[in-house]
Design a protein around this motif. Sequence first.
Motif, PDB file in Angstrom:
ATOM      1  N   ALA A   1       0.642  -1.216   0.116  1.00  0.00           N
ATOM      2  CA  ALA A   1      -0.080   0.169  -0.486  1.00  0.00           C
ATOM      3  C   ALA A   1       0.981   1.545   0.480  1.00  0.00           C
ATOM      4  N   PRO A   2       1.809   1.163   0.697  1.00  0.00           N
ATOM      5  CA  PRO A   2       2.464   2.726   0.931  1.00  0.00           C
ATOM      6  C   PRO A   2       3.736   2.452  -0.428  1.00  0.00           C
ATOM      7  N   LEU A   3       3.483   2.226  -1.597  1.00  0.00           N
ATOM      8  CA  LEU A   3       4.287   2.108  -2.868  1.00  0.00           C
ATOM      9  C   LEU A   3       4.743   3.744  -3.403  1.00  0.00           C
ATOM     10  N   LEU A   4       3.077   4.187  -3.385  1.00  0.00           N
ATOM     11  CA  LEU A   4       3.075   5.674  -3.683  1.00  0.00           C
ATOM     12  C   LEU A   4       3.737   7.049  -2.986  1.00  0.00           C
ATOM     13  N   PRO A   5       3.168   6.899  -1.899  1.00  0.00           N
ATOM     14  CA  PRO A   5       3.871   7.650  -1.443  1.00  0.00           C
ATOM     15  C   PRO A   5       5.167   7.580  -1.341  1.00  0.00           C
ATOM     16  N   LEU A   6       5.562   6.158  -1.107  1.00  0.00           N
ATOM     17  CA  LEU A   6       7.641   5.998  -1.390  1.00  0.00           C
ATOM     18  C   LEU A   6       7.940   6.403  -2.254  1.00  0.00           C
ATOM     19  N   ALA A   7       7.191   5.903  -3.267  1.00  0.00           N
ATOM     20  CA  ALA A   7       7.491   6.663  -4.817  1.00  0.00           C
ATOM     21  C   ALA A   7       8.095   8.189  -4.907  1.00  0.00           C
ATOM     22  N   PHE A   8       6.983   8.894  -3.983  1.00  0.00           N
ATOM     23  CA  PHE A   8       6.852  10.159  -3.917  1.00  0.00           C
ATOM     24  C   PHE A   8       7.968  10.941  -3.169  1.00  0.00           C
ATOM     25  N   LEU A   9       8.136   9.777  -2.199  1.00  0.00           N
ATOM     26  CA  LEU A   9       9.799  10.477  -1.716  1.00  0.00           C
ATOM     27  C   LEU A   9      10.801  10.260  -2.487  1.00  0.00           C
ATOM     28  N   MET A  10      10.827   9.300  -3.127  1.00  0.00           N
ATOM     29  CA  MET A  10      11.498   9.356  -3.348  1.00  0.00           C
ATOM     30  C   MET A  10      12.229  10.062  -4.751  1.00  0.00           C
ATOM     31  N   SER A  11      10.805  10.365  -5.441  1.00  0.00           N
ATOM     32  CA  SER A  11      10.877  11.171  -6.156  1.00  0.00           C
ATOM     33  C   SER A  11      11.685  12.904  -5.584  1.00  0.00           C
ATOM     34  N   LYS A  12      11.236  13.042  -4.957  1.00  0.00           N
ATOM     35  CA  LYS A  12      12.275  13.645  -3.990  1.00  0.00           C
ATOM     36  C   LYS A  12      13.881  13.969  -4.251  1.00  0.00           C
ATOM     37  N   PHE A  13      13.757  12.778  -4.098  1.00  0.00           N
ATOM     38  CA  PHE A  13      15.566  12.251  -3.541  1.00  0.00           C
ATOM     39  C   PHE A  13      16.007  12.816  -5.193  1.00  0.00           C
ATOM     40  N   PHE A  14      15.640  11.674  -5.827  1.00  0.00           N
ATOM     41  CA  PHE A  14      15.995  11.438  -6.915  1.00  0.00           C
ATOM     42  C   PHE A  14      16.101  13.612  -8.241  1.00  0.00           C
ATOM     43  N   LYS A  15      14.756  13.806  -7.663  1.00  0.00           N
ATOM     44  CA  LYS A  15      14.874  14.734  -8.344  1.00  0.00           C
ATOM     45  C   LYS A  15      13.656  15.043  -9.461  1.00  0.00           C
ATOM     46  N   ILE A  16      12.402  14.232  -8.866  1.00  0.00           N
ATOM     47  CA  ILE A  16      11.934  13.936 -10.261  1.00  0.00           C
ATOM     48  C   ILE A  16      10.547  14.432  -9.838  1.00  0.00           C
ATOM     49  N   GLN A  17      10.487  15.176 -11.108  1.00  0.00           N
ATOM     50  CA  GLN A  17       8.704  15.982 -11.211  1.00  0.00           C
ATOM     51  C   GLN A  17       7.529  14.605 -10.680  1.00  0.00           C
ATOM     52  N   PHE A  18       7.319  14.838  -9.864  1.00  0.00           N
ATOM     53  CA  PHE A  18       6.559  13.557  -9.626  1.00  0.00           C
ATOM     54  C   PHE A  18       5.141  13.180 -11.077  1.00  0.00           C
ATOM     55  N   GLN A  19       4.929  14.125 -11.014  1.00  0.00           N
ATOM     56  CA  GLN A  19       3.336  14.328 -12.314  1.00  0.00           C
ATOM     57  C   GLN A  19       4.188  14.549 -13.246  1.00  0.00           C
ATOM     58  N   ASP A  20       4.630  14.644 -14.884  1.00  0.00           N
ATOM     59  CA  ASP A  20       4.505  15.379 -15.511  1.00  0.00           C
ATOM     60  C   ASP A  20       3.523  15.486 -16.650  1.00  0.00           C
ATOM     61  N   LYS A  21       2.649  16.677 -16.631  1.00  0.00           N
ATOM     62  CA  LYS A  21       1.910  16.589 -17.339  1.00  0.00           C
ATOM     63  C   LYS A  21       1.751  16.887 -19.177  1.00  0.00           C
ATOM     64  N   THR A  22       3.551  17.513 -19.090  1.00  0.00           N
ATOM     65  CA  THR A  22       3.324  18.292 -20.561  1.00  0.00           C
ATOM     66  C   THR A  22       3.217  16.503 -21.304  1.00  0.00           C
ATOM     67  N   ASN A  23       4.247  15.683 -20.710  1.00  0.00           N
ATOM     68  CA  ASN A  23       4.157  14.605 -21.668  1.00  0.00           C
ATOM     69  C   ASN A  23       3.587  13.891 -21.981  1.00  0.00           C
ATOM     70  N   PRO A  24       2.707  13.147 -23.085  1.00  0.00           N
ATOM     71  CA  PRO A  24       1.187  12.281 -22.824  1.00  0.00           C
ATOM     72  C   PRO A  24       1.837  11.177 -22.580  1.00  0.00           C
TER      73      PRO A  24
END
Length: 179
Positions: free
Chosen positions: A53-76
């Motif tokens: 269950a906590p995969l999505l929140p953990l991935a969100f936290l890891m996106s901050k660590f890796f400096k990834i925009q978690f939700q990029d709506k510019t690319n379909p």
Amino acid sequence: MNLEELRIDCAIKQKKGIHFISASIIIWILVTVIQILDLPILTKNLFTFCCTAPLLPLAFLMSKFFKIQFQDKTNPLNNLGILFSINQMLYLLIAMWVYPTVPEKMLMVIAMIFGAHLLPYGWLYKSKSYVFMSVIIPIASLIVGCYSTRYVLALMMIVFEIIFTVLLIIENRKIRSLT
């Protein structure tokens, strides 16, 4: 942008989904701890499901660590990545059937589902690592799941996820150097 440019853009901006793969290391560590505990098998299976269950929140936290925009709506194509993830939820119905029917094999089935669901990301991110892991994880999970303990299977998954994360770091360095 054409399709190939969109795929490369997605791979670069999402860093080939490394935030999800690295988050899954934590999930598999939790699953391994559950396998160590002296609990009835059905309880272990229930807690194993809860660990996912906590995969999505953990991935969100890891996106901050890796400096990834978690939700990029510019690319379909990012919506396609979401569809690939949602598709895995349908496969979990198989694991839910296994849960009471063949409880000692549920962890093996979850590991196989996890591995197999990686295949379309190989295309999306132009990633040999995803393709390789999507084949090796289900096969290794089947073999280890049939001939070893659930604890060993969970440990194997931690090792695979760490290797996978390292491979993605290497792929991400290569793709950045090409642009």
